[in-house]
Motif scaffolding. Structure first.
Motif, PDB file in Angstrom:
ATOM      1  N   ALA A   8       0.835  -1.195   0.000  1.00  0.00           N
ATOM      2  CA  ALA A   8       0.000   0.000   0.000  1.00  0.00           C
ATOM      3  C   ALA A   8       0.875   1.253   0.000  1.00  0.00           C
ATOM      4  CB  ALA A   8      -0.928  -0.002   1.214  1.00  0.00           C
ATOM      5  N   ASP A   9       0.350   2.325  -0.559  1.00  0.00           N
ATOM      6  CA  ASP A   9       1.115   3.571  -0.636  1.00  0.00           C
ATOM      7  C   ASP A   9       1.626   4.043   0.730  1.00  0.00           C
ATOM      8  OD1 ASP A   9       0.739   3.571  -3.348  1.00  0.00           O
ATOM      9  OD2 ASP A   9      -0.941   4.984  -3.327  1.00  0.00           O
ATOM     10  N   PRO A  10       0.824   3.928   1.809  1.00  0.00           N
ATOM     11  CA  PRO A  10       1.342   4.376   3.110  1.00  0.00           C
ATOM     12  C   PRO A  10       2.577   3.602   3.576  1.00  0.00           C
ATOM     13  CG  PRO A  10      -1.051   4.187   3.182  1.00  0.00           C
ATOM     14  CD  PRO A  10      -0.612   3.579   1.887  1.00  0.00           C
ATOM     15  N   VAL A  11       2.708   2.355   3.142  1.00  0.00           N
ATOM     16  CA  VAL A  11       3.889   1.565   3.511  1.00  0.00           C
ATOM     17  C   VAL A  11       5.131   2.111   2.815  1.00  0.00           C
ATOM     18  CG1 VAL A  11       4.974  -0.719   3.352  1.00  0.00           C
ATOM     19  CG2 VAL A  11       2.563  -0.515   4.033  1.00  0.00           C
ATOM     20  N   TRP A  12       5.007   2.371   1.512  1.00  0.00           N
ATOM     21  CA  TRP A  12       6.139   2.949   0.785  1.00  0.00           C
ATOM     22  C   TRP A  12       6.497   4.319   1.348  1.00  0.00           C
ATOM     23  CZ3 TRP A  12       9.123  -0.046  -1.852  1.00  0.00           C
ATOM     24  CH2 TRP A  12       8.625  -1.117  -2.604  1.00  0.00           C
ATOM     25  N   ALA A  13       5.472   5.105   1.703  1.00  0.00           N
ATOM     26  CA  ALA A  13       5.720   6.460   2.209  1.00  0.00           C
ATOM     27  C   ALA A  13       6.432   6.431   3.556  1.00  0.00           C
ATOM     28  CB  ALA A  13       4.395   7.212   2.330  1.00  0.00           C
ATOM     29  N   THR A 221       9.010 -13.618 -11.675  1.00  0.00           N
ATOM     30  CA  THR A 221       9.542 -12.816 -10.571  1.00  0.00           C
ATOM     31  C   THR A 221       9.416 -11.332 -10.894  1.00  0.00           C
ATOM     32  OG1 THR A 221      11.805 -12.729 -11.425  1.00  0.00           O
ATOM     33  CG2 THR A 221      11.242 -14.595  -9.994  1.00  0.00           C
ATOM     34  N   ALA A 222       9.498 -10.524  -9.845  1.00  0.00           N
ATOM     35  CA  ALA A 222       9.506  -9.074 -10.024  1.00  0.00           C
ATOM     36  C   ALA A 222      10.119  -8.425  -8.797  1.00  0.00           C
ATOM     37  CB  ALA A 222       8.092  -8.527 -10.242  1.00  0.00           C
ATOM     38  N   VAL A 223      10.843  -7.345  -9.019  1.00  0.00           N
ATOM     39  CA  VAL A 223      11.304  -6.477  -7.943  1.00  0.00           C
ATOM     40  C   VAL A 223      10.337  -5.300  -7.898  1.00  0.00           C
ATOM     41  CG1 VAL A 223      13.141  -4.949  -7.142  1.00  0.00           C
ATOM     42  CG2 VAL A 223      13.704  -7.176  -8.147  1.00  0.00           C
ATOM     43  N   LEU A 224       9.770  -5.029  -6.727  1.00  0.00           N
ATOM     44  CA  LEU A 224       8.754  -3.998  -6.599  1.00  0.00           C
ATOM     45  C   LEU A 224       9.348  -2.689  -6.100  1.00  0.00           C
ATOM     46  CD1 LEU A 224       5.882  -6.131  -5.011  1.00  0.00           C
ATOM     47  CD2 LEU A 224       6.409  -5.746  -7.419  1.00  0.00           C
ATOM     48  N   THR A 225       8.816  -1.586  -6.605  1.00  0.00           N
ATOM     49  CA  THR A 225       9.250  -0.246  -6.215  1.00  0.00           C
ATOM     50  C   THR A 225       8.007   0.641  -6.142  1.00  0.00           C
ATOM     51  OG1 THR A 225       9.508   0.542  -8.500  1.00  0.00           O
ATOM     52  CG2 THR A 225      11.412  -0.568  -7.508  1.00  0.00           C
ATOM     53  N   PRO A 226       8.112   1.830  -5.554  1.00  0.00           N
ATOM     54  CA  PRO A 226       6.958   2.727  -5.549  1.00  0.00           C
ATOM     55  C   PRO A 226       6.445   3.044  -6.957  1.00  0.00           C
ATOM     56  CG  PRO A 226       8.598   3.467  -3.973  1.00  0.00           C
ATOM     57  CD  PRO A 226       9.228   2.357  -4.748  1.00  0.00           C
ATOM     58  N   ALA A 228       6.695   0.933  -9.535  1.00  0.00           N
ATOM     59  CA  ALA A 228       6.155  -0.315 -10.086  1.00  0.00           C
ATOM     60  C   ALA A 228       5.801  -1.225  -8.912  1.00  0.00           C
ATOM     61  CB  ALA A 228       7.185  -0.982 -10.997  1.00  0.00           C
ATOM     62  N   PRO A 229       4.697  -0.906  -8.221  1.00  0.00           N
ATOM     63  CA  PRO A 229       4.413  -1.561  -6.941  1.00  0.00           C
ATOM     64  C   PRO A 229       3.654  -2.868  -7.011  1.00  0.00           C
ATOM     65  CG  PRO A 229       2.825   0.180  -7.307  1.00  0.00           C
ATOM     66  CD  PRO A 229       3.762   0.199  -8.485  1.00  0.00           C
TER      67      PRO A 229
END
Length: 235
Positions: A8-13, A221-226, A228-229
């Motif tokens: 969720a966006d709050p986690v990345w933030a 597989t995928a590496v996740l980022t804000p 590309a979440p």
């Protein structure tokens, strides 16, 4: 049904230092002997523990700081990797649970980052999200009891409101734990330390290679980022 996995966006933030990677594998229900390969990864961890305790590892310290920021006492609730490293240091071995789980646990201690393995067929889509709990989610403990995550604690929650891990410790629920019946899995690796992105990428590569070697499974597989979440799996 396809399922979207995301933070969720709050986690990345709140935790911009988060590095996250995911792997989906189908066809892991065939018998496999992972003991020799798992032992190789465990040996790497044992060699590192001979030089310093897990509490001195940058990877572990980063998760302890994360827990403290969430209001969780880090010596009361430890990340899965810290718990496994602690057990390995004290007992000299890791528990044997399931060939794939055993392998991922060994990879977890080798890299000192938590690696969760979930039974995909026990997840209710279309969304599995790592987010702060509202307090109305349900979590099934291994003993069979049902718990309610505390509001605000970071947990893995599916579309049915079922929590698949509590307090961001990567300890799977009894509901979605991998067992003899499991054919499809979602593997999640996360790190908080400096250099975590490189570590997570290496963990993903390692697990993918081992899964392909032992099960000839179909993987993605995928590496996740804000930026590309999301990771979509379960086609």
């Amino acid at each position: 049904m396809t399922v979207r996995f995301r933070h969720a966006d709050p986690v990345w933030a709140a935790f911009p230092e988060l590095s996250a990677g995911v792997l989906y594998a189908a066809g892991v229900d065939a018998p496999a002997d992972t003991r020799r390969r798992a032992a190789g990864y465990t040996d790497r961890a044992v060699a590192r523990l001979a030089r310093a305790s897990e509490g001195e590892f940058p990877e572990v310290l980063a998760w302890r700081r994360t827990f403290s920021r969430m209001g969780v006492k880090p010596t009361q609730y430890r990340s899965a990797s810290e718990s496994l490293l602690r057990r390995l240091r004290k007992e000299g071995a890791l528990p044997r649970i399931h060939p794939l789980v055993d392998l991922c646990n060994a990879v977890s201690v080798a890299y000192a980052v938590p690696v969760a393995v979930l039974d995909v067929d026990r997840i209710t889509g279309p969304l599995l999200e790592v987010r702060p709990a509202r307090g109305d989610e349900t979590y099934t403990a291994f003993g069979g009891g049902v718990e309610r995550p505390a509001p605000g604690e970071v947990t893995f929650v599916d579309s049915a409101g079922r929590a698949h891990a509590r307090r961001w410790t990567h300890r799977q629920s009894g509901h979605s734990a991998v067992g003899a019946h499991t054919g499809r899995v979602l593997v999640v690796a996360e790190a908080m330390h400096d250099g975590g992105a490189e570590t997570v990428a290496e963990v993903l590569k390692t697990v993918e290679e081992e899964v392909a070697a032992h099960w000839a499974a179909t993987t993605a597989t995928a590496v996740l980022t804000p930026a590309a979440p999301e990771f979509v799996f379960g086609h």
